[in-house]
Design an enzyme around this catalytic site. Sequence first.
Site, mmCIF file in Angstrom:
data_model
loop_
_atom_site.group_PDB
_atom_site.id
_atom_site.type_symbol
_atom_site.label_atom_id
_atom_site.label_comp_id
_atom_site.label_asym_id
_atom_site.label_seq_id
_atom_site.Cartn_x
_atom_site.Cartn_y
_atom_site.Cartn_z
ATOM 1 C CE LYS A 52 4.585 7.447 5.853
ATOM 2 N NZ LYS A 52 3.920 8.492 5.070
ATOM 3 C CE LYS A 79 5.221 7.447 -1.495
ATOM 4 N NZ LYS A 79 4.560 7.659 -0.209
ATOM 5 C CE LYS A 119 -3.971 2.155 0.811
ATOM 6 N NZ LYS A 119 -3.639 2.994 -0.352
ATOM 7 C CB THR A 138 -1.677 13.671 5.752
ATOM 8 O OG1 THR A 138 -1.977 12.646 4.810
ATOM 9 C CG2 THR A 138 -0.185 13.638 6.057
ATOM 10 C CG ASN A 154 -3.515 17.062 1.430
ATOM 11 O OD1 ASN A 154 -3.305 16.568 2.531
ATOM 12 N ND2 ASN A 154 -4.696 16.998 0.867
#
Length: 432
Positions: free
Chosen positions: A112, A124, A88, A208, A239
């Site tokens: 993470k 990624k 992921k 986030t 963001n």
Amino acid sequence: MKTTALITNDQVQKQDLEESEALSLLSSTQSIIKEAIQKLGFSSDMYELLKEPLRILTVRIPVRMDDGSYQIFTGYRSQHNDSVGPTKGGVRFHPEVTEEEVKALSIWMSLKCGITNLPYGGGKGGIICDPRNMSFGELERLSRGYVRAISQIVGPTKDIPAPDVYTNSQIMAWMMDEFSCLREFDSPGFITGKPIVLGGSQGRETATARGVVISIEEAAKKRGIDLQGARIVIQGFGNAGSFLAKFMHETGAKVIGISDAYGALYDPEGLNIDYLLDRRDSFGTVTNLFTNVITNQELLVKECDILVPAAISNQITAQNAHDIKASIVVEAANGPTTLEATKILDERGILLVPDILASAGGVIVSYFEWVQNNQGYYWSEEEVAEKLRKIMVDSFKTIYETSQAHQVDMRLAAYMVGIRKPAEASRFRGWV
Ligand code: GLU
């Protein structure tokens, strides 16, 4: 001719620098993984397995540009370790993407997911391009071309992409549509960070930043800092940075510095955050409207209580770590502090909340989105926020306690907590 030659030389030098920075991101990640694996008592074979991704695919994506010409873009998808579950992680669109960087970022995603106890390994992706100079149509064709190129190795139970630097919910929607067309059935769980009407989750866009806020709150408690009136400097207004500025301002903290790729604004009395949020463009640029602009490097060493690097990697280095005035540094970007700088900050008693913990809010809510897609039942924003808070608070506590128990800095503690799960899963599967 002379000018062209000069520009070319500069470009070559810049590219060399980017490649060596990415290499140092990967090699510093590997050196902390090695230390973490040793401290946890795993064998050196385990380090050999986990120091590199299991798989990396390089693709070339031909795109018809609006002027009728063709451009061939290079993209990557890296899958670090899938012993725990599907991999992921986001896909970034950036001119400075390199294979080494994508590899390092996929390892960080494993960490993470390990820290936050999600049933995933790390992945990624990235495409070398500059979306700031591309039209909507060109971006759509590039996004669809990327999905076609990587389609064999991704999928809702294999590898699940998401937004990252300069990618957003529209790009996720095109990618999801392309994948659904290829597979000939609707596949919302193929990708996260989608618009709500296409199966996106409430709270994903701000996740986030929400995770960073929770990290700041927990770190402030440890240092006895009252967030009411606390002075915060945020590097980056994308963001994460812009939502963070908004949320911190709303909770009564004083945001005294922000920046974008072109410069920084600083006012010890507090910036007009509502105005800045209103005027930023979709890439987070806002300083071009001002004349009293300082550099990003000047901003980092300004007087403040909490410093949040929320932009790019390698910002706090051995050169400026001695001059940082904050008592807490919370890394909202990936890899903003070098290894040497981490040591300096630790020696100076500055509490550093590492990126793989502080910026985990995005992937946590991505996980919620995938779960909702799989069960076809959608949660309220409150439910998402509550579940996110619980995971962030528990993860912070585990890492803080690990750092105290082993007398190590928060980064090494986070690596120890994060790498344990893929290491144990790989061992149970009999891989090493
Ligand atoms: N790109 C984000 C990250 O680096 C989110 C990944 C995801 O949602 O899967 O954590």
